[in-house]
Write a protein that holds these residues in place. Structure first.
Motif, mmCIF file in Angstrom:
data_model
loop_
_atom_site.group_PDB
_atom_site.id
_atom_site.type_symbol
_atom_site.label_atom_id
_atom_site.label_comp_id
_atom_site.label_asym_id
_atom_site.label_seq_id
_atom_site.Cartn_x
_atom_site.Cartn_y
_atom_site.Cartn_z
ATOM 1 N N PRO A 154 0.813 -1.223 0.000
ATOM 2 C CA PRO A 154 0.000 0.000 0.000
ATOM 3 C C PRO A 154 0.846 1.273 0.000
ATOM 4 C CG PRO A 154 -0.882 -1.589 1.553
ATOM 5 C CD PRO A 154 0.448 -2.117 1.116
ATOM 6 N N TYR A 155 1.931 1.267 0.761
ATOM 7 C CA TYR A 155 2.809 2.434 0.819
ATOM 8 C C TYR A 155 3.497 2.664 -0.529
ATOM 9 C CZ TYR A 155 6.663 5.467 2.326
ATOM 10 O OH TYR A 155 7.565 6.503 2.449
ATOM 11 N N VAL A 156 4.012 1.594 -1.128
ATOM 12 C CA VAL A 156 4.711 1.722 -2.409
ATOM 13 C C VAL A 156 3.769 2.237 -3.490
ATOM 14 C CG1 VAL A 156 5.858 0.429 -4.250
ATOM 15 C CG2 VAL A 156 6.461 0.002 -1.864
ATOM 16 N N GLU A 157 2.550 1.732 -3.501
ATOM 17 C CA GLU A 157 1.595 2.188 -4.515
ATOM 18 C C GLU A 157 1.277 3.671 -4.349
ATOM 19 O OE1 GLU A 157 -2.628 0.858 -6.584
ATOM 20 O OE2 GLU A 157 -1.786 -0.330 -4.935
ATOM 21 N N GLN A 158 1.149 4.130 -3.111
ATOM 22 C CA GLN A 158 0.866 5.542 -2.859
ATOM 23 C C GLN A 158 2.018 6.443 -3.295
ATOM 24 O OE1 GLN A 158 -0.187 6.203 1.263
ATOM 25 N NE2 GLN A 158 -1.656 4.519 1.258
ATOM 26 N N HIS A 159 3.246 5.946 -3.210
ATOM 27 C CA HIS A 159 4.427 6.769 -3.473
ATOM 28 C C HIS A 159 5.137 6.382 -4.769
ATOM 29 C CE1 HIS A 159 3.742 7.149 0.887
ATOM 30 N NE2 HIS A 159 4.292 8.338 0.771
ATOM 31 N N LEU A 160 4.459 5.673 -5.643
ATOM 32 C CA LEU A 160 5.102 5.168 -6.852
ATOM 33 C C LEU A 160 5.535 6.311 -7.774
ATOM 34 C CD1 LEU A 160 5.705 2.330 -8.066
ATOM 35 C CD2 LEU A 160 3.677 2.649 -9.484
ATOM 36 N N VAL A 161 6.785 6.256 -8.207
ATOM 37 C CA VAL A 161 7.312 7.191 -9.207
ATOM 38 C C VAL A 161 7.149 6.515 -10.567
ATOM 39 C CG1 VAL A 161 9.333 8.441 -10.025
ATOM 40 C CG2 VAL A 161 8.943 8.165 -7.556
ATOM 41 N N TYR A 162 6.289 7.056 -11.408
ATOM 42 C CA TYR A 162 5.937 6.364 -12.648
ATOM 43 C C TYR A 162 7.014 6.476 -13.719
ATOM 44 C CZ TYR A 162 1.297 5.625 -10.736
ATOM 45 O OH TYR A 162 0.255 5.211 -9.949
ATOM 46 N N ASP A 163 7.726 7.588 -13.748
ATOM 47 C CA ASP A 163 8.771 7.790 -14.756
ATOM 48 C C ASP A 163 10.008 8.361 -14.082
ATOM 49 O OD1 ASP A 163 7.376 7.368 -17.530
ATOM 50 O OD2 ASP A 163 5.983 8.571 -16.347
ATOM 51 N N VAL A 179 1.309 -0.163 -11.720
ATOM 52 C CA VAL A 179 0.690 -1.236 -10.947
ATOM 53 C C VAL A 179 -0.380 -1.859 -11.828
ATOM 54 C CG1 VAL A 179 -0.482 -1.870 -8.816
ATOM 55 C CG2 VAL A 179 1.068 0.099 -8.843
ATOM 56 N N LYS A 180 -0.291 -3.175 -12.002
ATOM 57 C CA LYS A 180 -1.219 -3.849 -12.909
ATOM 58 C C LYS A 180 -1.398 -5.294 -12.459
ATOM 59 C CE LYS A 180 -1.687 -4.835 -17.885
ATOM 60 N NZ LYS A 180 -0.999 -4.697 -19.203
ATOM 61 N N ASN A 181 -2.633 -5.728 -12.377
ATOM 62 C CA ASN A 181 -2.941 -7.114 -12.008
ATOM 63 C C ASN A 181 -2.266 -7.526 -10.704
ATOM 64 O OD1 ASN A 181 -4.446 -7.386 -14.389
ATOM 65 N ND2 ASN A 181 -2.650 -8.068 -15.551
ATOM 66 N N HIS A 182 -2.321 -6.639 -9.724
ATOM 67 C CA HIS A 182 -1.787 -6.917 -8.390
ATOM 68 C C HIS A 182 -0.268 -7.130 -8.427
ATOM 69 C CE1 HIS A 182 -2.646 -7.509 -4.212
ATOM 70 N NE2 HIS A 182 -2.104 -8.708 -4.164
ATOM 71 N N LYS A 183 0.400 -6.427 -9.354
ATOM 72 C CA LYS A 183 1.853 -6.507 -9.455
ATOM 73 C C LYS A 183 2.431 -5.116 -9.681
ATOM 74 C CE LYS A 183 1.679 -11.065 -11.721
ATOM 75 N NZ LYS A 183 2.130 -11.881 -10.591
ATOM 76 N N ASN A 206 5.129 -9.109 -7.082
ATOM 77 C CA ASN A 206 3.750 -9.201 -6.613
ATOM 78 C C ASN A 206 3.474 -8.180 -5.510
ATOM 79 O OD1 ASN A 206 2.187 -11.759 -7.719
ATOM 80 N ND2 ASN A 206 4.345 -12.323 -7.528
ATOM 81 N N ALA A 207 2.323 -7.556 -5.587
ATOM 82 C CA ALA A 207 1.919 -6.566 -4.584
ATOM 83 C C ALA A 207 1.242 -7.280 -3.412
ATOM 84 C CB ALA A 207 0.986 -5.531 -5.211
ATOM 85 N N ARG A 240 1.593 3.751 6.380
ATOM 86 C CA ARG A 240 2.755 4.605 6.627
ATOM 87 C C ARG A 240 4.100 3.882 6.576
ATOM 88 N NH1 ARG A 240 -1.167 6.485 10.339
ATOM 89 N NH2 ARG A 240 -1.780 8.655 9.971
ATOM 90 N N SER A 241 4.101 2.585 6.675
ATOM 91 C CA SER A 241 5.371 1.854 6.749
ATOM 92 C C SER A 241 5.926 1.577 5.356
ATOM 93 C CB SER A 241 5.176 0.525 7.480
ATOM 94 O OG SER A 241 4.801 0.733 8.819
ATOM 95 N N PRO A 242 7.207 1.864 5.119
ATOM 96 C CA PRO A 242 7.796 1.575 3.811
ATOM 97 C C PRO A 242 8.118 0.099 3.595
ATOM 98 C CG PRO A 242 9.429 2.569 5.249
ATOM 99 C CD PRO A 242 8.127 2.624 5.988
ATOM 100 N N ARG A 243 8.295 -0.653 4.694
ATOM 101 C CA ARG A 243 8.663 -2.063 4.586
ATOM 102 C C ARG A 243 7.673 -2.934 5.357
ATOM 103 N NH1 ARG A 243 11.706 -2.568 0.525
ATOM 104 N NH2 ARG A 243 12.218 -4.667 1.257
ATOM 105 N N MET A 244 7.772 -4.229 5.101
ATOM 106 C CA MET A 244 7.040 -5.235 5.866
ATOM 107 C C MET A 244 8.054 -6.339 6.196
ATOM 108 S SD MET A 244 3.356 -7.065 5.034
ATOM 109 C CE MET A 244 3.683 -6.889 3.289
#
Length: 251
Positions: A154-163, A179-183, A206-207, A240-244
């Motif tokens: 969730p954190y990575v998707e919120q902060h994704l740099v597309y280019d 992000v596509k097909n849960h990946k 995989n997300a 809020r967490s960058p890692r799991m």
């Protein structure tokens, strides 16, 4: 925003053996990694001379760091290029093998198994991901512990740099993400100004969510004891967490 990144299901075989992979990721913070490993060891309290497995060990730097502390460490990685480099570090307490994590590797053998820095979740099918996790679980002795360090989706998707464009040693990396097909997909277009050639590689991770890991771990009989949200061991927060950082035990 990129909407059409195509990924070959075996993308990792070529990319991890490429010199461009090592060039792109050669700036990873080794001091941060060492501090993270030190905190893990303080938390896990492994016995002296414990046997440890580093799965997807790359060039072996973290396995060597563990071996230098007196543990008996084995590293495995799919990339023969990385393993050939890692083998130069071998000693009586440190060994490396080229190995596909989807296949069994020593059963009921290790006190601790590590999988650092999102070195999991590459595979197209859930069966392959389950097989990889089974390898990690089966490698543990009863009572042994698994540390699996993954991105927090969730954190990575919120902060994704597309280019993004990076240049290193006269090599230009034009990186596109989506992000596509849960990946999480990444296309890496490369212009090597030294050799005057172009190349294209891709990544797919995989997300997985916390719930996904809880299901996968339970399927392999692993009991999750703790989830940290970063390398400083702050509590995990989905947004809020960058890692799991999952820590589990084999009963």
């Amino acid at each position: 925003m990129i909407m059409d990144i195509d990924i070959d299901k075996s993308w990792f075989k070529d990319w991890f053996n490429s010199p461009y992979y090592h060039l792109l990721y050669n700036n990873r913070d080794e001091q941060e990694a060492a501090a993270f490993i030190d905190k893990l060891l303080a938390y896990l309290q492994p016995p002296a001379h414990a046997s440890m497995l580093d799965v997807a060990c790359g060039k072996g730097r973290h396995a060597k760091y563990l071996a230098d502390k007196g543990y008996d460490v084995t590293g495995i990685d799919l990339s023969i290029e990385s393993i050939n480099i890692a083998k130069k570090l071998e000693n009586e307490h440190l060994s490396f093998f080229q190995h596909d994590m989807r296949l069994p590797f020593r059963i009921n053998y290790f006190d601790v198994v590590f999988n650092f820095f999102t070195s999991f979740g590459y595979f197209e099918s859930q069966r392959d991901n389950d097989n990889a996790l089974r390898t990690l679980a089966n490698a543990l002795r009863p009572g042994g512990k698994l540390v699996l360090d993954y991105l927090n989706s969730p954190y990575v998707e919120q902060h994704l740099v597309y280019d993004e464009v990076k240049e290193k040693e006269n090599v230009v990396f034009d990186i596109q993400r989506e992000v596509k097909n849960h990946k999480f997909l990444k296309k890496i277009n490369i212009l090597d100004k030294n050799l005057m050639r172009r190349a294209t590689f891709a990544e797919s991770v995989n997300a997985f969510s916390r719930a996904d890991f809880e299901r996968m771990f339970a399927k392999q009989g692993l009991v999750i004891s703790e989830i940290f949200g970063d390398y400083h061991f702050n509590s995990y927060d989905e947004q809020r967490s960058p890692r799991m950082v999952l820590i589990a035990q084999k009963p």
